[in-house]
Design an enzyme around this catalytic site. Structure first.
Site, short mmCIF file in Angstrom:
data_model
loop_
_atom_site.label_atom_id
_atom_site.label_comp_id
_atom_site.label_asym_id
_atom_site.label_seq_id
_atom_site.Cartn_x
_atom_site.Cartn_y
_atom_site.Cartn_z
CG ASP A 61 -6.04 -3.56 5.25
OD1 ASP A 61 -6.21 -2.93 6.31
OD2 ASP A 61 -5.24 -3.20 4.38
CG HIS A 62 -7.76 -2.86 11.00
ND1 HIS A 62 -7.86 -1.52 11.27
CD2 HIS A 62 -6.46 -3.19 11.21
CE1 HIS A 62 -6.68 -1.04 11.62
NE2 HIS A 62 -5.81 -2.03 11.59
CG HIS A 110 -3.34 -0.50 7.18
ND1 HIS A 110 -4.13 -1.62 7.11
CD2 HIS A 110 -2.83 -0.50 8.44
CE1 HIS A 110 -4.11 -2.25 8.27
NE2 HIS A 110 -3.32 -1.59 9.09
#
Length: 507
Positions: A194-195, A257
């Site tokens: 999950d960036h 996110h």
């Protein structure tokens, strides 16, 4: 002695771990993510001398490119960086290779294994490999099976696999995918990315909480009245209509996110700072989280979709006018919802999550609003004292600020709110790394701290299952409300807050 915050030192601020000799294998190397994020991040690591000289990048996709064609494609994507650092690119590009591979073809995997052995000998990468699945989500399971079948994941010490989001489409599919992946590799080899977790300011939530005694004692229901978590985008769906039409904001942004930020904000202090201790506490929070109205979930969530807006000089299309979007689409581009966390620390404190496209400002932030003073001793310039707030700015203006009351100038004892702010750029004198830089480095190091564990993924999907079921089975109970492009979302989202006597923060 000068303060680090007021007089930043550029030397010695980074304390980086050494990445072992490594070959990173990118499946889907002809795709947008590789061009825009992955190879640029690897080039940045190389320029920072955090990649060893014994490294290689092997791009894999169906297109019949050669090594030189792949290098040229990457050079075009990195044209601006190469102009600034031509000599670094010359040496970095020598480690770029390409192999045409279809993961569904067993003979291709045999050929891939042979190519990897040749690269090991040429680049002295010692058999250490990180496989990055930048492919369509429907191929995550079969891709892992193919790698395991070819024996490429057999050594848990030297091989690992990175899987892009979305990891599943709902609770059931996430469970099924986890079973497939865990049958192919040990959990310690699996890195679900999950960036957002690669952003310095997301990681800073942990430091703010657990390194400062002024915050942790008041980080609970006794002092905090509510929490708002916002991820706002100014862009529309752009080129992602094909994907977005099947996902929507709930799957695309909220489930991963925003939920990860929620977990970091609300988790208990870990017993020690290591990957499993932190991920244990995050999983506990998500398992304790619930929709504010589990019996009537449509009353605690609002879905929206942007319509035409902008100005006469710069008009913006509505979502249904975008290329590739169904003109009758009911896909949400905006979600607002209210959650509770049923544990000792947060019982009764509402958490409000909000995300949307085509909003007036690009930002991601966490706003903790503290309870009001029990007695208002002073008149406030604005009519009533503003509750104290701690605002954690995740992007784009990375930092934090505290809002509190002070005496307004002049006669009398009137108060007014002021902000005391911290900025990463101003304090440290250098920009933060892009999220993929940190995350790729951690994957190659085998550090899963900022990656999502299987039980976290399943707990997040379980939390939103009632909403996903409504959208699929009774969409009229959770309708899509239109909102004009470049506004802060539909009026129904404001009403969600107004029911509690609150308003959304609008920076």
């Amino acid at each position: 002695m000068p303060s680090l915050l007021t007089n930043p030192l550029r030397v010695g601020l980074r304390q980086e771990r050494v990445i072992t000799p490594q070959c990173i294998v990118i499946f889907g190397a002809s795709g947008d993510l590789t061009h825009r994020k992955l190879v640029p991040a690897l080039f940045e690591l190389y320029r920072q001398r955090r990649l060893p000289s014994e490294f290689a990048v092997l791009g894999c996709a169906r297109r019949p490119w050669s090594d030189e064609e792949f290098r040229q494609k990457m050079a075009e994507a990195l044209a601006d960086e190469i102009r600034e650092h031509p000599s670094a690119w010359d040496s970095f590009s020598q480690g770029l290779f390409y192999e045409p591979v279809d993961l569904q073809q067993s003979d291709h995997l045999v050929r891939l294994a042979g190519r990897l052995e040749a690269i090991d000998r040429l680049r002295a990468t010692r058999g250490n490999r990180t496989f990055y699945l930048s492919v369509s989500p429907e191929f995550y399971g079969s891709g892992c099976r193919a790698l395991a079948g070819a024996g490429l994941l057999a050594d848990p010490e030297r091989s690992r696999v990175v899987i892009e989001k979305p990891f599943g489409r709902d609770y059931g599919s996430a469970q099924a995918l986890n079973k497939v992946v865990q049958a192919c590799a040990k959990e310690s080899q699996v890195f679900r990315i999950d960036h957002y977790l690669g952003k310095e300011t997301v990681q800073n939530i942990l430091v703010m909480r657990f390194a400062n005694t002024i915050f942790e004692p008041i980080w609970n229901r006794n002092y905090i009245a509510n929490v708002q978590i916002t991820a706002a985008e100014t862009v529309g769906v752009e080129e992602r209509a094909g994907y977005y039409e099947t996902s929507g904001a709930l799957r695309d942004m909220v489930q991963n996110h925003l939920t990860q930020i929620l977990a970091l904000t609300a988790m208990e202090p870990p017993g020690r700072f290591d990957a499993e201790a932190i991920r244990n506490e995050k999983a506990k929070v998500l398992q304790a989280a619930r929709l504010a109205r589990e019996d009537e979930p449509w009353k605690c969530c609002v879905r929206g979709q942007y319509s035409r807006g902008g100005s006469a000089a710069s008009p913006l299309p509505g979502y249904r006018d975008e290329p590739g979007v169904n003109p009758n689409s009911t896909t949400e581009t905006y979600v607002a919802m209210k959650l509770f966390i049923n544990n000792w620390r947060w019982q009764g404190v509402p958490f409000y999550l909000r995300t949307g496209k085509r909003l007036p400002k690009r930002l991601s932030e966490v706003v903790l609003t503290f309870r009001e003073a029990p007695v208002h001793l002073f008149d406030a310039a604005g009519g009533a004292p503003t509750p104290n707030q701690l605002i954690l700015r995740i992007q784009p203006d990375e930092g934090a600020e505290i809002r509190f009351e002070v005496k307004a100038p002049g006669s009398g004892m009137r108060s007014r709110p002021v902000d005391m702010a911290f900025s990463y750029d101003d304090s440290f004198g250098e920009p933060s790394d892009e999220g993929y830089v940190r995350l790729l480095a951690d994957a190659m190091l085998g550090d899963p701290t900022l990656y999502t564990r299987s039980d976290e993924v399943e707990a997040a999907w379980r939390l939103y299952t009632p909403l996903l079921e409504l959208i699929e089975e009774a969409p009229w109970q959770l309708p899509v409300h239109p909102y004009e492009a470049r506004t802060w979302g539909p009026a129904a989202a404001d009403n969600l807050m107004a029911e509690d006597g609150l308003v959304w923060r609008r920076p």
